[in-house]
Structure formats: C-alpha cells, structure tokens
Design a protein around this motif. Structure first.
Motif, mmCIF file in Angstrom:
data_model
loop_
_atom_site.group_PDB
_atom_site.id
_atom_site.type_symbol
_atom_site.label_atom_id
_atom_site.label_comp_id
_atom_site.label_asym_id
_atom_site.label_seq_id
_atom_site.Cartn_x
_atom_site.Cartn_y
_atom_site.Cartn_z
ATOM 1 N N ILE A 184 0.840 -1.207 0.000
ATOM 2 C CA ILE A 184 0.000 0.000 0.000
ATOM 3 C C ILE A 184 0.871 1.251 0.000
ATOM 4 C CG2 ILE A 184 -1.702 1.316 1.314
ATOM 5 C CD1 ILE A 184 -2.820 -1.318 2.340
ATOM 6 N N GLN A 185 1.960 1.209 0.766
ATOM 7 C CA GLN A 185 2.853 2.363 0.829
ATOM 8 C C GLN A 185 3.486 2.629 -0.529
ATOM 9 O OE1 GLN A 185 7.014 3.015 2.992
ATOM 10 N NE2 GLN A 185 5.316 3.040 4.458
ATOM 11 N N PHE A 186 3.965 1.582 -1.189
ATOM 12 C CA PHE A 186 4.567 1.783 -2.503
ATOM 13 C C PHE A 186 3.514 2.231 -3.510
ATOM 14 C CE2 PHE A 186 6.429 0.690 -6.593
ATOM 15 C CZ PHE A 186 7.722 1.166 -6.434
ATOM 16 N N ALA A 187 2.308 1.667 -3.396
ATOM 17 C CA ALA A 187 1.226 2.055 -4.307
ATOM 18 C C ALA A 187 0.881 3.535 -4.149
ATOM 19 C CB ALA A 187 -0.013 1.197 -4.051
ATOM 20 N N SER A 188 0.861 4.013 -2.902
ATOM 21 C CA SER A 188 0.564 5.433 -2.683
ATOM 22 C C SER A 188 1.653 6.312 -3.268
ATOM 23 C CB SER A 188 0.394 5.714 -1.185
ATOM 24 O OG SER A 188 1.610 5.506 -0.482
ATOM 25 N N ASN A 189 2.912 5.885 -3.128
ATOM 26 C CA ASN A 189 4.026 6.660 -3.678
ATOM 27 C C ASN A 189 3.974 6.717 -5.199
ATOM 28 O OD1 ASN A 189 5.130 7.240 -1.180
ATOM 29 N ND2 ASN A 189 6.470 5.468 -1.162
ATOM 30 N N ILE A 190 3.792 5.557 -5.816
ATOM 31 C CA ILE A 190 3.805 5.510 -7.275
ATOM 32 C C ILE A 190 2.575 6.195 -7.845
ATOM 33 C CG2 ILE A 190 2.649 3.276 -7.505
ATOM 34 C CD1 ILE A 190 5.590 4.510 -9.631
ATOM 35 N N THR A 191 1.442 6.118 -7.137
ATOM 36 C CA THR A 191 0.225 6.775 -7.611
ATOM 37 C C THR A 191 0.405 8.283 -7.644
ATOM 38 O OG1 THR A 191 -1.193 5.002 -6.752
ATOM 39 C CG2 THR A 191 -2.240 7.122 -7.187
ATOM 40 N N PHE A 192 0.935 8.836 -6.573
ATOM 41 C CA PHE A 192 1.138 10.281 -6.526
ATOM 42 C C PHE A 192 2.193 10.711 -7.547
ATOM 43 C CE2 PHE A 192 3.130 14.154 -4.787
ATOM 44 C CZ PHE A 192 2.007 14.957 -4.681
ATOM 45 N N HIS A 193 3.245 9.927 -7.672
ATOM 46 C CA HIS A 193 4.328 10.299 -8.588
ATOM 47 C C HIS A 193 3.875 10.299 -10.037
ATOM 48 C CE1 HIS A 193 8.207 10.505 -10.565
ATOM 49 N NE2 HIS A 193 7.941 9.361 -11.178
ATOM 50 N N ILE A 194 3.140 9.274 -10.441
ATOM 51 C CA ILE A 194 2.819 9.104 -11.855
ATOM 52 C C ILE A 194 1.897 10.205 -12.373
ATOM 53 C CG2 ILE A 194 0.738 7.694 -11.630
ATOM 54 C CD1 ILE A 194 1.764 5.947 -13.876
ATOM 55 N N LEU A 195 1.200 10.891 -11.477
ATOM 56 C CA LEU A 195 0.287 11.951 -11.904
ATOM 57 C C LEU A 195 1.020 13.044 -12.673
ATOM 58 C CD1 LEU A 195 -1.852 12.403 -8.651
ATOM 59 C CD2 LEU A 195 -2.389 10.999 -10.654
ATOM 60 N N PHE A 196 2.247 13.339 -12.293
ATOM 61 C CA PHE A 196 2.951 14.494 -12.853
ATOM 62 C C PHE A 196 3.744 14.160 -14.114
ATOM 63 C CE2 PHE A 196 2.275 15.087 -8.299
ATOM 64 C CZ PHE A 196 1.396 16.149 -8.363
ATOM 65 N N PRO A 197 4.500 13.050 -14.171
ATOM 66 C CA PRO A 197 5.074 12.673 -15.469
ATOM 67 C C PRO A 197 4.013 12.430 -16.533
ATOM 68 C CG PRO A 197 6.168 11.485 -13.706
ATOM 69 C CD PRO A 197 5.006 12.192 -13.084
ATOM 70 N N ALA A 198 2.828 11.980 -16.108
ATOM 71 C CA ALA A 198 1.754 11.767 -17.080
ATOM 72 C C ALA A 198 1.369 13.062 -17.783
ATOM 73 C CB ALA A 198 0.529 11.175 -16.383
ATOM 74 N N ILE A 199 1.582 14.183 -17.114
ATOM 75 C CA ILE A 199 1.319 15.487 -17.732
ATOM 76 C C ILE A 199 2.530 15.964 -18.527
ATOM 77 C CG2 ILE A 199 0.884 17.923 -17.252
ATOM 78 C CD1 ILE A 199 -0.745 17.037 -14.809
ATOM 79 N N THR A 200 3.715 15.897 -17.937
ATOM 80 C CA THR A 200 4.894 16.507 -18.563
ATOM 81 C C THR A 200 5.353 15.777 -19.824
ATOM 82 O OG1 THR A 200 6.357 15.241 -17.073
ATOM 83 C CG2 THR A 200 5.713 17.458 -16.375
ATOM 84 N N ILE A 201 5.163 14.460 -19.890
ATOM 85 C CA ILE A 201 5.624 13.710 -21.069
ATOM 86 C C ILE A 201 5.002 14.278 -22.336
ATOM 87 C CG2 ILE A 201 5.535 11.473 -22.249
ATOM 88 C CD1 ILE A 201 5.680 10.181 -19.434
ATOM 89 N N ALA A 202 3.684 14.448 -22.316
ATOM 90 C CA ALA A 202 2.993 14.955 -23.510
ATOM 91 C C ALA A 202 3.041 16.473 -23.600
ATOM 92 C CB ALA A 202 1.544 14.482 -23.507
ATOM 93 N N MET A 203 2.965 17.161 -22.459
ATOM 94 C CA MET A 203 2.915 18.623 -22.516
ATOM 95 C C MET A 203 4.191 19.206 -23.106
ATOM 96 S SD MET A 203 1.950 21.423 -19.582
ATOM 97 C CE MET A 203 0.281 20.803 -19.409
ATOM 98 N N ALA A 204 5.311 18.547 -22.923
ATOM 99 C CA ALA A 204 6.553 19.044 -23.515
ATOM 100 C C ALA A 204 6.431 19.113 -25.035
ATOM 101 C CB ALA A 204 7.714 18.135 -23.111
ATOM 102 N N TRP A 205 5.792 18.111 -25.618
ATOM 103 C CA TRP A 205 5.605 18.112 -27.077
ATOM 104 C C TRP A 205 4.567 19.153 -27.499
ATOM 105 C CZ3 TRP A 205 9.048 15.845 -30.040
ATOM 106 C CH2 TRP A 205 9.804 14.795 -29.501
ATOM 107 N N ILE A 206 3.569 19.381 -26.673
ATOM 108 C CA ILE A 206 2.579 20.423 -26.968
ATOM 109 C C ILE A 206 3.238 21.800 -26.930
ATOM 110 C CG2 ILE A 206 0.425 21.486 -26.174
ATOM 111 C CD1 ILE A 206 -0.388 18.718 -25.096
ATOM 112 N N LEU A 207 4.126 22.012 -25.968
ATOM 113 C CA LEU A 207 4.866 23.269 -25.907
ATOM 114 C C LEU A 207 5.727 23.459 -27.158
ATOM 115 C CD1 LEU A 207 5.987 23.247 -22.162
ATOM 116 C CD2 LEU A 207 4.314 24.776 -23.210
ATOM 117 N N LEU A 208 6.345 22.389 -27.603
ATOM 118 C CA LEU A 208 7.131 22.470 -28.830
ATOM 119 C C LEU A 208 6.233 22.827 -30.014
ATOM 120 C CD1 LEU A 208 9.829 22.111 -30.286
ATOM 121 C CD2 LEU A 208 9.278 19.672 -30.534
#
Length: 455
Positions: A12-36
């Motif tokens: 549960i602890q690892f799941a909470s960490n990975i859940t919170f973390h993945i929210l932000f790369p999920a935005i930046t991966i694509a948004m970087a290309w949108i900015l380009l």
C-alpha cells in the motif's frame, strides 16, 4: 489488537508513492511536445498568441516537473527499505535501466528546462526552440527507460539466473521485452490524453472567467483536437495490448473479464459483482460471445478462466472494477472530445454546458491513467517479477507499526500536496488575464522571470 500483514502495508505504501508520482510525469511527457508545437507554430506564423500560450503552459509544465522530481525521490528509498529482495534478485537488470533513465533523460530535462523558462530573448530563437525540443525528447526518453523496466517485470526476457540472481544475456531482449512496445505506446497516448484534457479544461475555465484572448482559444482547441485524435488510437493500442497480455499473462485477463471458468464463446461481462466464494458474478449483465470475439477474434474462441490457474492469479474484484473504470473513462473522453471537434467546426460560440463539462473533466486523464496502472500492477500479483520473484519473497521484515506510521505520513503529505497543486493550477489560470498588458512574446527576459516567480 488488529494485525495487518506487513507485506500488505508495504504494498500500500509503494502504491501510494507511485500513484502520486505518476500523476505528474503523465502530464509533462505529452505537454513538452505540446509546448514544442506552440513554439514551432509561432516560428512559422509569427502570431504572438502562440507564444502567449507557450509561456503560460511552460509555468505549469515546470510545476509538474518539480513535483515529479520530489515524489520520485521517495520511491528510491522504498526499494532499499521495504523491498530489498527486489534489488538483491534483479538488481543487475533494474539498476542499469534506472541509471540510464537518469543519465540520458533526467539530465536533458533538468538542464534545458532552465533555457525554456528563462532563455527567451536572452538566446537566439533557434536555440530556445532547440531547448524545448530536447526537453520533449528527454521526457519521452525517461518514459522509455521506466516503461522498459516495468514491462520487463511483467514479461521478463534476456537473462539467466545464477545463484539466485538475474544476469543479463541480451540487453536488447531486456529492453525490448515482449510487452514493452504495447505498454510504452499505451503510456505515451495516456499522457497525451491527460495533458490534452488538462489544457482544454483550464482553458475553458479561463474562457468562462472572461479571459477570452486568442491564446486561450487556441490552447483549448489544441487540447480538444489532440484528445479526439489520440483516443481512437488508444482504443486500438489497448486492444493490441490486451492480446499481448492474453498470451503472456492469461490469468490477468481472466480476472479483468471476471471469467471464473475456462470456456469457448465467452461472454463479455459489462457489469456485475465478482463473488470469490461462489466463483460467479452476481447480478451480471453480459453480452454473449463478445469476450471471445474481442480477445481471440473468433466467435467461439477459448479463453482460460481463473480455474485454470488455481490460486496463482491476481485478486478479481480490483482488476474487474479497475478495468471498467478505465474503459468507461476512455469512452467518456471519446464522447467529449469528438463533441468538441464538432462544435469547433461549426465556428460558433461554444455552449456554456460544454465549457463547464471541459472544466469538470480537467483531470479526467488521471482517473483513466491510475485505474489502468492499478490493473497492470495488481494484475501481476502474486509476482513482483512475473514468474521469477514473488512479492512476499522480496519484502523486508519491517515492523507493521513502523510501516503503518510512515504510510500515514505519506498519505497526509500527498493529500496536502495534491490539494495545493490543484488549487495552484486554478489560481494561475484565474489570474492569467492580469498579465495580458503586453504580449509575452514581446516581453523582456526579466519580465518573464518576474511573471513566473509571481505565480
């Protein structure tokens, strides 16, 4: 006194960490290309509103990037503290892949992000555009290495076991393991949908607050059209990913579909309540033979049920509902984005109800992403590395009280940080119109720095 299995707490602890973390790369991966895309459009058209959009969304990109770094640091401690068996067994595979991610991806993002934020009007335009492109490449490279490791944990290949440790025999086989191409593309498309709905939702919010400048309109249109383009591709890739999973992890598919017994011409269970005691789905609504058609592309194709795997299968309820939340959210995104394309093509003012819908679905991509991620990760159980290392064998004997205390601290911190992030994002959007006194594309470097620091 209630006793909770420390392995469950660690999971549960690892799941909470990975859940919170993945929210932000999920935005930046694509948004970087949108900015380009915004920057290239400005270079071609010389229309200032493309740079206005670029600078507004660069601020949010930087915020997500920073939170992604902070939340990612905690996961490295998890491997050593709670899961020492993981690195002890497969560290020869996982260690280099994580190092490649840092060396080839993170450094690119961190180094050239500064040029993106502060280099405009201080460096030649082509250098600033190149920096934006490198950041976009870096975000995708980061996803490449992380998804390669995660996919290897699902479908391990290219190694041999010597004295209880995995040793690589082929890095090509490790990196491009059987499930990697499907999982990597699926994640990139999921990131695209997440960023697209974030951009369209916040732009609609600004529009409703009478910030109706050209940069807001083109950002909203970009988000809606991007989502409309991606979602059909995501459905196709999702189907291919499912077929790959059926081949390598058939028990995961059986749990997702709620198929308790092996059968030919298996029905698709649209709704129901999986009952592990009776091994049936209570109050089930089914479409005859449709599961076989989707998974085997034949009317009477055989699909293995959970009975074929005895107790060696993941929990049914979590996968059953997680999969349906993901699919249901995807269908909703399809309807919203395609409706938006129709409304934009009419070249009339967007209806109030549609703008409000976009605002309400600003973070809908997170819902689909997290539910799909849970299906993937829980579906691997009871294995940490499929067929090689069981979860229970990798866990450390940490006291339940210590695990529970640290878990509570993590959860409280993540709730506060998530609330702060969402409120900050809407605050920035709400006050963006206060800075249209002069076009950002014509502003000095110092004015841009001042604007970013103020928000």
């Amino acid at each position: 006194m209630i006793h909770i299995d420390p392995v469950v707490l660690a999971r549960i602890q690892f799941a909470s960490n990975i859940t919170f973390h993945i929210l932000f790369p999920a935005i930046t991966i694509a948004m970087a290309w949108i900015l380009l895309f915004f920057k290239v459009r400005f270079n071609i058209t010389k229309q200032v509103h493309w740079m206005d959009a670029y600078f507004f969304w660069t601020k949010l990109f930087a915020l997500c990037f920073a939170l992604g770094i902070v939340s990612g640091v905690t996961m490295s401690f998890q491997f050593g503290a709670n899961w020492p068996g993981f690195m002890a067994t497969v560290g020869n595979v996982a260690g280099p892949l994580l190092a490649y991610e840092i060396l080839t991806a993170f450094f690119l993002e961190a180094t050239f992000l500064g040029i993106m934020l502060f280099g405009y009007k201080r460096l030649p335009n082509h250098i600033h555009t190149l920096a934006t492109a490198i950041v976009a490449i870096g975000t995708t490279a980061s996803a490449f290495w992380i998804l390669s490791l995660n996919s290897w944990m699902q479908t391990p290949a290219g190694f041999i076991m010597i004295n209880g440790q995995a040793h690589v025999t082929s890095w090509l086989a490790v990196i491009f393991n059987p499930s990697f191409p499907y999982r990597f593309v699926h994640m990139l498309l999921a990131s695209g949908l997440t960023a697209a709905f974030l951009i369209s939702g916040l732009s609609a919010y600004r529009w409703l607050r009478h910030d109706q400048t050209p940069d807001v309109l083109i950002a909203m249109k970009t988000g809606v059209f991007l989502a409309a383009l991606i979602i059909p591709l995501q459905i196709i890739v999702g189907d291919l990913h499912g077929l790959n999973t059926l081949h390598y992890q058939p028990q995961k598919i059986a749990a997702m579909e709620g198929l308790w017994h092996t059968r030919q011409g298996a029905p698709l269970v649209l709704f129901g309540f999986p009952n592990a005691t009776t091994q049936t789905n209570d109050y089930a609504i089914e479409i005859p033979k449709l599961a076989s058609i989707i998974l085997t592309h034949t009317l009477n194709g055989e699909i293995k049920g959970l009975d074929a795997f005895k107790d060696n299968h993941p929990p049914v309820g979590k996968l059953f509902w997680g999969f349906r939340i993901m699919v249901g959210t995807g269908i909703l995104m399809l309807v919203i984005s395609w409706t938006g394309v129709f409304l934009f093509r009419r070249k009339k003012p967007l209806p109030m109800v549609y703008l409000q819908t976009l605002v309400g679905t600003t973070f809908i991509g997170w819902v689909a992403l997290v539910s799909g991620w849970y299906v993937t990760e829980i579906g691997r159980q009871p294995w940490l590395v499929y067929g090689l290392l069981k979860t229970t064998d990798a866990a450390s004997p940490v006291a339940p009280l210590l695990l529970g205390t640290s878990l509570l601290i993590y959860l409280c911190a993540y709730v506060v940080m998530l609330f702060a992030f969402i409120t900050t994002v809407f605050y920035i959007a709400r006050h963006a119109k206060d800075h249209h006194k002069e076009p950002l594309a014509l502003a000095s470097g110092e004015a841009i720095v001042e604007l970013i620091e103020e928000h």
